[in-house]
Design an enzyme around this catalytic site. Structure first.
Site, mmCIF file in Angstrom:
data_model
loop_
_atom_site.group_PDB
_atom_site.id
_atom_site.type_symbol
_atom_site.label_atom_id
_atom_site.label_comp_id
_atom_site.label_asym_id
_atom_site.label_seq_id
_atom_site.Cartn_x
_atom_site.Cartn_y
_atom_site.Cartn_z
ATOM 1 N N TYR A 154 0.489 -4.243 12.154
ATOM 2 C CA TYR A 154 0.363 -2.813 11.855
ATOM 3 C C TYR A 154 1.102 -1.959 12.869
ATOM 4 O O TYR A 154 1.754 -0.973 12.520
ATOM 5 C CB TYR A 154 -1.117 -2.414 11.746
ATOM 6 C CG TYR A 154 -1.738 -2.935 10.483
ATOM 7 C CD1 TYR A 154 -1.895 -4.302 10.280
ATOM 8 C CD2 TYR A 154 -2.130 -2.088 9.455
ATOM 9 C CE1 TYR A 154 -2.434 -4.805 9.115
ATOM 10 C CE2 TYR A 154 -2.671 -2.585 8.282
ATOM 11 C CZ TYR A 154 -2.824 -3.943 8.116
ATOM 12 O OH TYR A 154 -3.349 -4.438 6.957
ATOM 13 N N HIS A 187 0.834 -1.215 0.000
ATOM 14 C CA HIS A 187 0.000 0.000 0.000
ATOM 15 C C HIS A 187 0.867 1.263 0.000
ATOM 16 O O HIS A 187 0.512 2.260 0.624
ATOM 17 C CB HIS A 187 -0.946 0.021 1.206
ATOM 18 C CG HIS A 187 -1.928 -1.102 1.229
ATOM 19 N ND1 HIS A 187 -3.191 -0.995 0.692
ATOM 20 C CD2 HIS A 187 -1.840 -2.373 1.692
ATOM 21 C CE1 HIS A 187 -3.842 -2.138 0.862
ATOM 22 N NE2 HIS A 187 -3.043 -2.997 1.451
ATOM 23 N N ASN A 205 -10.406 -2.949 2.435
ATOM 24 C CA ASN A 205 -10.069 -2.965 1.013
ATOM 25 C C ASN A 205 -11.334 -2.715 0.191
ATOM 26 O O ASN A 205 -12.442 -2.709 0.735
ATOM 27 C CB ASN A 205 -9.503 -4.330 0.613
ATOM 28 C CG ASN A 205 -8.017 -4.474 0.954
ATOM 29 O OD1 ASN A 205 -7.314 -3.490 1.165
ATOM 30 N ND2 ASN A 205 -7.543 -5.700 0.999
HETATM 31 FE FE1 HDE Z 1 -2.584 -4.860 5.396
HETATM 32 N N1 HDE Z 1 -0.775 -4.076 5.902
HETATM 33 N N2 HDE Z 1 -1.957 -6.685 5.984
HETATM 34 N N3 HDE Z 1 -4.341 -5.710 4.748
HETATM 35 N N4 HDE Z 1 -3.225 -3.086 4.769
HETATM 36 C C1 HDE Z 1 -0.421 -2.803 5.746
HETATM 37 O O1 HDE Z 1 0.648 -1.501 7.373
HETATM 38 C C2 HDE Z 1 -0.885 -6.922 6.760
HETATM 39 C C3 HDE Z 1 -4.693 -7.013 4.844
HETATM 40 C C4 HDE Z 1 -4.481 -2.769 4.358
HETATM 41 O O2 HDE Z 1 -3.176 3.436 3.997
HETATM 42 C C5 HDE Z 1 0.898 -2.483 6.398
HETATM 43 O O3 HDE Z 1 1.033 0.696 7.747
HETATM 44 C C6 HDE Z 1 -0.847 -8.306 7.146
HETATM 45 C C7 HDE Z 1 -6.100 -7.192 4.644
HETATM 46 C C8 HDE Z 1 -4.541 -1.377 4.017
HETATM 47 O O4 HDE Z 1 -1.606 3.262 5.499
HETATM 48 C C9 HDE Z 1 1.286 -3.800 7.066
HETATM 49 C C10 HDE Z 1 -1.940 -8.884 6.545
HETATM 50 C C11 HDE Z 1 -6.584 -5.935 4.413
HETATM 51 C C12 HDE Z 1 -3.267 -0.877 4.258
HETATM 52 C C13 HDE Z 1 0.141 -4.709 6.679
HETATM 53 C C14 HDE Z 1 -2.639 -7.864 5.836
HETATM 54 C C15 HDE Z 1 -5.477 -5.024 4.471
HETATM 55 C C16 HDE Z 1 -2.474 -1.969 4.735
HETATM 56 C C17 HDE Z 1 1.926 -1.854 5.503
HETATM 57 C C18 HDE Z 1 -2.350 -10.340 6.563
HETATM 58 C C19 HDE Z 1 -8.023 -5.530 4.105
HETATM 59 C C20 HDE Z 1 -2.769 0.527 4.014
HETATM 60 C C21 HDE Z 1 2.101 -0.437 5.971
HETATM 61 C C22 HDE Z 1 -2.732 -10.808 7.806
HETATM 62 C C23 HDE Z 1 -8.963 -5.884 5.125
HETATM 63 C C24 HDE Z 1 -2.985 1.410 5.185
HETATM 64 C C25 HDE Z 1 1.220 -0.311 7.109
HETATM 65 C C26 HDE Z 1 -2.557 2.823 4.864
HETATM 66 C C27 HDE Z 1 -1.138 -1.853 5.131
HETATM 67 C C28 HDE Z 1 0.071 -5.982 7.102
HETATM 68 C C29 HDE Z 1 -3.786 -8.119 5.056
HETATM 69 C C30 HDE Z 1 -5.638 -3.629 4.248
HETATM 70 C C31 HDE Z 1 2.649 -4.328 6.719
HETATM 71 C C32 HDE Z 1 0.201 -8.953 8.002
HETATM 72 C C33 HDE Z 1 -6.885 -8.515 4.701
HETATM 73 C C34 HDE Z 1 -5.738 -0.611 3.494
HETATM 74 O O5 HDE Z 1 1.377 -3.678 8.440
#
Ligand code: HDE
Length: 691
Positions: free
Chosen positions: A367, A81, A154
């Protein structure tokens, strides 16, 4: 730090403009440039030298500070992202859930809560194009009176994987391949499809990302989803909830061929669109909806509600609208807000809780952890965009960039000091209470049996689409898999598709020029008779109007002023925008002698940027445009992308030069219907039946 004059519980960052005598302004009235230390600067064009052509003198602290700061301007971009866009506004509750949750933000009708939203793509780097085929992140931070609530969702209601431990593998596979460093912002490569073909749990998500949901026309025209099952908690009792965001202007996507061209014509298409619409007062808006269900429903539903690769069809549990999110302000500074905003799924107010979804559980760790790296220390909540708007009092102190430290005598507890000097205390009544979920069982690394059906909901999504949408999915799969070099990966992918739908598998096999493989082995029986869900199709749920869309009018000198003005007035009535495209950006002189300024010259304003087009030209103008390749592309693309086209007679010269003469059957509006008939057709957005 002793005594009763220290009544304040925290220190505050001083206002940068406050205090001290203002620096003198320059002779022409500008603020005086200073170093970060506040020292006025006399020359920022030349560094200090020994003589006019001599070496640098290290005394030049202003040079050194400027360069030092520049050298450290970048912070690590988000690992996923990275490319995102932020906006500000508020959430307003329209229907109360006070019977189900202690959360005030979901209880008090009419209450407005300040909000920040960041929409993003997932795979690409910060500088990647907006129209990549990808999931869009849909992250909303609501600054409630009881702490920040981050709903980090999402634009797709399901996910690739069922357990957080697979996330690093998924993302490594999707990102540029490690040996070559490409492709950028693309899943169309071997590593991605290798991982996916070996992860049948991803098949439902594959259907979504191969659909037009992954190439939205505008970030304002897409749905958002909280994805996981969450809990609403009231007086210790829990109900399950799934969150939905419904866009005010309905859903709309582009076609793949448009996406490819938009990425070249305007790689910032989505962010420009959202920035401009907020700027001119056309505020993006979503309704917040909830699907609420109890344990009994969860026990009897045919899929596991803890499995993030599954959804609950709206036909089974309807979405109840409870509020709206209005984004009425652009960020004041992209870096300070959009880059530095730190969302944490674990940020929830009292009354909202987590389910055991193994993806959500892992996210709650990830996060918080990622912010430490990205923002450089544990004080990222002190950055204004992340700071709760309600008071915060605790004994956490120090660390990099601490802006707010406890100022009470005691910085520990328990302590024997009174309320003025003893700092805060726990509050058993108002404090966050976890749902008292009974827990027992052996510690296991295991995937539950109830997560085993990977194809039924993938099938449900596919059979719920219109023929046009299904064709787009077939084309997308052919495109992506055609970029995969290893034939065995293509074969395995088509074998998975064979479990989803025969027709889909055959079409993709044919498109790839290969034999139809046998269906892949399944861990559970696929429900071939699963009912379609119309709510899953975008085209079955079209927007109700052309509002907020844009008509591109191609003109030349001598264009009919009455027709151009008629179209402009009609668009205003529809709440739509007009862009004028002309042979040069200097604009044109209309036949009534008025000058019409242009928004774009024809090479810079291809029709892919607009939702419908009009060509209003005299015969001479038509001849001029007919000689311009970019003008021919303008109309032939509009035709191929099934856009509605209004034109007058002069435009025929251009259509004929573009080879369209005979093909102008559906969706063209000539002089008679040029304004009214055209305006009436526009809400349909495209004439899909054009051959
Ligand atoms: Fe994320 N995801 N994600 N994700 N995600 C990040 O956090 C993660 C997942 C989503 O505009 C990171 O600050 C894991 C699902 C958005 O700043 C990180 C898993 C969904 C954003 C991270 C998921 C999301 C992130 C990278 C699997 C929808 C952007 C930078 C368990 C429900 C937020 C950060 C923004 C961002 C980890 C799966 C949505 C690395 C471990 C499912 C919208 O922490």
């Amino acid at each position: 730090m002793r005594g009763s004059d220290h009544m304040k519980k925290t220190t505050q960052l001083p206002d940068l403009d406050a205090g001290g005598a203002p620096h003198q302004t320059t002779e022409d009235g500008y603020d005086t440039l200073t170093t970060k230390n506040g020292t006025p600067v006399s020359d920022s064009q030349n560094h200090l030298k020994a003589g006019p052509r001599g070496p640098m003198l290290m005394d030049d602290f202003a040079f050194r500070e400027k360069m030092f700061h520049f050298d450290h301007e970048r912070i690590p971009e988000r690992v996923v992202h990275a490319r995102g866009y932020g906006m500000k506004g508020y959430f307003e509750l329209t229907d109360s859930l006070s019977d189900l949750t202690d959360a005030k933000i979901l209880s008090e009708i009419g209450k407005k809560t300040e909000a920040f939203m960041r929409i993003s793509t997932v795979a690409g780097n910060k500088g990647s194009p907006d129209l990549a085929r990808d999931v869009r992140g849909f992250a909303v931070k609501m600054y409630t009176d009881e702490g920040n609530w981050d709903l980090v969702g999402n634009n797709i209601p399901v996910f690739f994987i069922q357990d957080a431990i697979k996330f690093p593998d998924l993302i490594h596979a999707a990102k540029p391949e490690p040996h070559s460093g490409f492709p950028q912002a693309q899943t169309a490569h071997d590593n991605f499809w290798d991982f996916i073909s070996l992860s049948p749990e991803a098949m439902h998500m594959v259907m979504w990302i191969m659909s037009d949901r992954a190439i939205p026309r505008s970030l304002r025209f897409m749905e958002g989803f909280g994805v996981h099952t969450f809990r609403l908690i009231k007086d210790g009792k829990s109900t399950f909830v799934k969150f939905h965001w419904k866009p005010k202007y309905g859903m709309q996507s582009v076609m793949w061929n448009e996406a490819v061209k938009i990425n070249g014509a305007d790689p910032d298409y989505h962010r420009r669109d959202i920035f401009n619409s907020i700027d001119k007062g056309d505020f993006p808006e979503w309704e917040l909806g909830v699907q609420i269900f109890d344990q009994d429903f969860a026990d009897n539903f045919e899929f596991d509600v803890l499995d993030a690769t599954k959804l609950i069809p709206e036909e089974v549990v309807p979405v109840r609208i409870i509020g709206r999110l209005v984004l009425d302000k652009n960020v004041d500074n992209f870096f300070a807000e959009t880059e530095q905003v730190a969302f944490c799924t674990s940020n929830v107010p009292p009354g909202i809780g987590f389910s055991n979804d193994p993806l959500l559980q892992g996210r709650n760790f990830s996060y918080l952890d990622t912010q430490l790296k990205r923002l450089g220390g544990p004080n990222f909540q002190h950055i204004p965009v992340n700071r709760p708007r309600c008071p915060m009092h605790n004994f956490q102190q120090d660390g990099h960039m601490a802006m707010e430290n406890p100022t009470t005598r005691a910085n520990y507890e328990p302590n024997s000091w009174g309320p003025d000097e003893g700092g805060p205390r726990e509050n058993p009544k108002a404090g966050y209470k976890f749902y008292e979920q009974p827990l027992e069982g052996p510690a296991l690394k295991i995937r539950p049996e109830s997560f085993a059906d990977h194809y039924s909901q993938a099938r449900q999504f596919y059979i719920s689409q219109t023929k046009v949408e299904q064709m787009h999915m077939q084309d997308a799969l052919c495109f992506e898999l055609s970029k995969v070099g290893k034939v065995a990966i293509r074969e395995l992918m088509v074998a998975h598709l064979h479990n989803i739908d025969d027709g889909l598998a055959k079409a993709v096999a044919q498109g790839l020029g290969m034999k139809l493989p046998k269906p892949a082995k399944t861990a559970a029986e696929t429900k071939m008779d699963i009912a379609p869900s119309d709510a899953l199709s975008m085209l079955k749920n079209p927007p109700k109007s052309f509002a907020s869309r844009t008509l591109g009018i191609l003109v030349a000198d001598e264009s009919d002023a009455g027709r151009v003005k008629g179209l402009q007035a009609a668009m205003k009535k529809l709440g739509a925008n007009v862009a004028v495209i002309a042979p040069t950006v200097g604009g044109v002189d209309l036949d009534d002698g008025t000058h019409l300024p242009a928004d774009e010259q024809v090479g810079g304003g291809p029709s892919v940027l607009y939702d419908a087009v009009a060509v209003i030209v005299s015969k001479a103008g038509g001849k001029t445009l007919a000689a311009m390749p970019a003008a021919k592309d303008f109309v032939s693309d509009a035709h191929a992308h099934k856009k509605f086209v209004a034109h007058d007679d002069g435009a025929m010269l251009l259509f004929e030069a573009a080879g369209l003469g005979e093909m102008m059957t559906t969706g063209y509006f000539g002089v008679d219907a040029l304004v009214n008939g055209f305006a009436d057709a526009l809400p349909a957005l495209r004439c899909w039946d054009r051959g």
